[in-house]
Design a protein around this motif. Structure first.
Motif, mmCIF file in Angstrom:
data_model
loop_
_atom_site.group_PDB
_atom_site.id
_atom_site.type_symbol
_atom_site.label_atom_id
_atom_site.label_comp_id
_atom_site.label_asym_id
_atom_site.label_seq_id
_atom_site.Cartn_x
_atom_site.Cartn_y
_atom_site.Cartn_z
ATOM 1 N N PHE A 43 -104.779 -15.504 -38.033
ATOM 2 C CA PHE A 43 -105.449 -15.878 -39.281
ATOM 3 C C PHE A 43 -106.523 -16.941 -39.029
ATOM 4 C CE2 PHE A 43 -105.765 -19.020 -42.677
ATOM 5 C CZ PHE A 43 -106.250 -18.232 -43.705
ATOM 6 N N ARG A 54 -110.758 -16.937 -39.356
ATOM 7 C CA ARG A 54 -111.509 -17.855 -40.214
ATOM 8 C C ARG A 54 -112.423 -18.790 -39.425
ATOM 9 N NH1 ARG A 54 -110.420 -18.733 -45.712
ATOM 10 N NH2 ARG A 54 -109.407 -16.842 -46.495
ATOM 11 N N ARG A 91 -102.907 -24.968 -43.170
ATOM 12 C CA ARG A 91 -103.381 -24.533 -44.488
ATOM 13 C C ARG A 91 -104.905 -24.532 -44.468
ATOM 14 N NH1 ARG A 91 -100.900 -28.509 -48.627
ATOM 15 N NH2 ARG A 91 -102.615 -29.794 -47.898
ATOM 16 N N TRP A 92 -105.499 -23.373 -44.672
ATOM 17 C CA TRP A 92 -106.957 -23.266 -44.719
ATOM 18 C C TRP A 92 -107.441 -23.621 -46.116
ATOM 19 C CZ3 TRP A 92 -110.823 -22.557 -41.287
ATOM 20 C CH2 TRP A 92 -112.088 -22.288 -41.819
ATOM 21 N N SER A 93 -108.611 -24.225 -46.201
ATOM 22 C CA SER A 93 -109.157 -24.541 -47.522
ATOM 23 C C SER A 93 -110.674 -24.394 -47.513
ATOM 24 C CB SER A 93 -108.774 -25.964 -47.923
ATOM 25 O OG SER A 93 -109.423 -26.311 -49.128
ATOM 26 N N GLN A 118 -100.623 -11.192 -43.551
ATOM 27 C CA GLN A 118 -100.079 -11.933 -44.690
ATOM 28 C C GLN A 118 -100.834 -13.244 -44.805
ATOM 29 O OE1 GLN A 118 -97.640 -11.203 -46.819
ATOM 30 N NE2 GLN A 118 -96.926 -9.301 -45.900
ATOM 31 N N GLU A 119 -100.999 -13.714 -46.022
ATOM 32 C CA GLU A 119 -101.560 -15.038 -46.222
ATOM 33 C C GLU A 119 -100.629 -16.042 -45.549
ATOM 34 O OE1 GLU A 119 -104.304 -16.143 -47.889
ATOM 35 O OE2 GLU A 119 -104.931 -14.052 -47.946
ATOM 36 N N VAL A 120 -101.217 -17.052 -44.923
ATOM 37 C CA VAL A 120 -100.392 -18.063 -44.252
ATOM 38 C C VAL A 120 -99.352 -18.644 -45.217
ATOM 39 C CG1 VAL A 120 -100.455 -20.373 -43.225
ATOM 40 C CG2 VAL A 120 -102.031 -18.626 -42.433
ATOM 41 N N ALA A 121 -99.763 -18.834 -46.466
ATOM 42 C CA ALA A 121 -98.858 -19.428 -47.455
ATOM 43 C C ALA A 121 -97.624 -18.557 -47.691
ATOM 44 C CB ALA A 121 -99.601 -19.638 -48.774
ATOM 45 N N ARG A 122 -97.728 -17.263 -47.404
ATOM 46 C CA ARG A 122 -96.603 -16.361 -47.689
ATOM 47 C C ARG A 122 -95.726 -16.091 -46.471
ATOM 48 N NH1 ARG A 122 -97.463 -11.038 -50.168
ATOM 49 N NH2 ARG A 122 -95.217 -11.241 -50.122
ATOM 50 N N GLU A 158 -91.896 -14.412 -46.294
ATOM 51 C CA GLU A 158 -91.901 -13.099 -45.658
ATOM 52 C C GLU A 158 -90.944 -13.091 -44.465
ATOM 53 O OE1 GLU A 158 -93.506 -10.543 -47.106
ATOM 54 O OE2 GLU A 158 -92.551 -9.337 -45.524
#
Ligand code: ZN
Length: 294
Positions: free
Chosen positions: A13, A17, A87-89, A231-235, A239
Motif C-alpha cells: 500500500f 502511494r 496511516r496515510w493522509s 484492503q485499506e490499511v485501516a481495515r 480483516e
C-alpha cells in the motif's frame, strides 16, 4: 502484532502511494522510537522514496538522493512491534506533533504534495515501536541476524532447520533469528492447519509432519496475503481477525471439528490450539485456563 501478511500489505500500500514522491520533512514525535542518530532523520528531507518493501516483519522505506545529492542509499526501517501501525493522509497538519506528547503518533513523514504523507503510530502505553535510519539495511543488527524469510524456504530447508533444533515447534516458528516473518498469531494458525501440537519438539517431527507443516505455512500465509491485498490499511486488523481459526478464539468452537479452542497463557502472551485437531485430545497445562473452567 503485524506479521508477514500485514507488513506485506502495508508495504504494498505505501509503495503504491509513496514511491516516486519527494520527502519534504520528517517529524519525530517520540525520540525513543528512533534507534539511530547517524544519519540524522533530517537527512531524509529532500530525498525521494524509491520503494517500500518488507524484510521479515520489518517495513523498509527506501530512498534515493534528490537534486541536492547525498548518500546513494538511505532507508527508514520500521518495526511495528505489538501496536504499531501506518496511516496515510492527504491532510497532514503542517505543525509538527508535540515531542513527548501523549498522542499515538511516533513519526510523521511528509512526502509528495503539502499535506500528503503518512504517520507511524503506536497505540497504548507500552512503547515498543522502533525505527532506524541506515545506509544499508544490514546496519540494523536485528535485520542482519534474521533467519531466512519463511516464504523463501523449501520443504527440505525447513526439514534441515527442524532437525537441528530441540526447541518446541511453536518457539522455533516464531524465533526471527531462525525463520523470519511469523509471529504468535500466524504460528497458531499454521500449527492448527498442520495438526501439530505447539509443544511438539522440532527435531522429532516425522517426514509426514514436516510436509504438513511446510504446506500449512505456505497456505496460511499466502491465503492471508491474498486476502489482505488491496484492503485499506485501516481495515487490515479486522480483516486479519476474521481469517483466524484458533488464534485469539479461546472458548469458541474449532471451525474444523467443533471442539473448544483452548489457551496456554504466560505472563505477557498466550496462544491457542484445538485439542482434537492438534494434541490427540490432550489439554495442555495452563493454570489460568483451568481456573476459568472451574
Ligand atoms: Zn479442531
Amino acid at each position: 502484532m503485524p506479521e508477514l501478511p500485514e507488513v506485506t500489505a502495508i508495504a504494498t500500500f505505501l509503495d503504491s502511494r509513496a514511491a516516486g514522491l519527494p520527502i519534504r520533512r520528517v517529524d519525530v514525535a517520540s525520540l525513543a522510537v528512533l534507534k539511530t542518530a547517524d544519519p540524522a532523520y533530517t537527512a531524509l528531507a529532500g530525498r525521494t522514496v524509491s520503494a517500500v518493501d518488507r524484510i521479515g516483519k520489518y517495513l523498509i522505506i527506501r530512498t534515493v538522493p534528490g537534486a541536492d545529492g547525498g548518500d546513494p542509499e538511505m532507508d527508514l526501517v520500521i518495526h511495528l512491534s505489538r501496536a504499531g501501525w501506518v496511516r496515510w493522509s492527504d491532510a497532514l497538519s503542517q505543525t509538527p506533533p508535540k515531542p513527548g506528547g501523549k498522542g499515538p503518533i511516533a513519526l510523521r513523514v511528509h512526502c509528495g504534495l503539502p499535506g500528503e504523507g503518512f504517520d507511524v503510530t503506536e497505540a497504548g502505553t507500552q512503547k515498543r515501536l522502533a525505527a532506524w535510519i541506515v545506509r544499508d539495511t544490514d546496519d540494523v543488527e536485528r535485520i542482519a541476524t534474521l533467519g531466512p524469510d519463511v516464504l523463501s524456504l523449501s520443504r527440505d530447508r525447513l526439514a534441515e532447520i527442524l532437525a537441528g533444533s530441540a526447541a518446541r515447534v511453536k518457539n522455533l516458528l516464531t524465533d526471527q533469528r531462525v525463520i523470519a516473518g511469523v509471529g504468535n498469531a500466524y504460528s497458531d494458525e499454521i500449527l492448527h492447519v498442520a495438526r501439530l501440537s505447539p509443544f511438539a519438539t522440532s527435531k522429532n517431527l516425522s517426514g509426514e509432519q514436516i510436509t504438513a507443516l511446510y504446506d500449512a505455512t505456505r497456505s496460511v500465509l499466502l491465503d492471508a496475503v491474498t486476502r489482505l491485498e488491496g484492503q485499506e490499511v485501516a481495515r487490515l486488523k479486522s480483516e486479519k481477525r476474521t481469517g483466524l481459526r484458533v488464534h485469539a478464539r479461546t472458548g469458541l468452537p474449532c471451525p474444523v471439528c467443533g471442539d473448544v479452542v483452548r489457551e496456554v497463557s504466560f505472563a505477557d502472551r498466550s496462544f491457542q490450539y484445538c485439542p482434537t485437531c492438534q494434541t490427540g485430545g490432550k489439554i495442555l497445562a495452563d493454570r489460568r485456563m483451568s481456573r476459568l473452567l472451574k
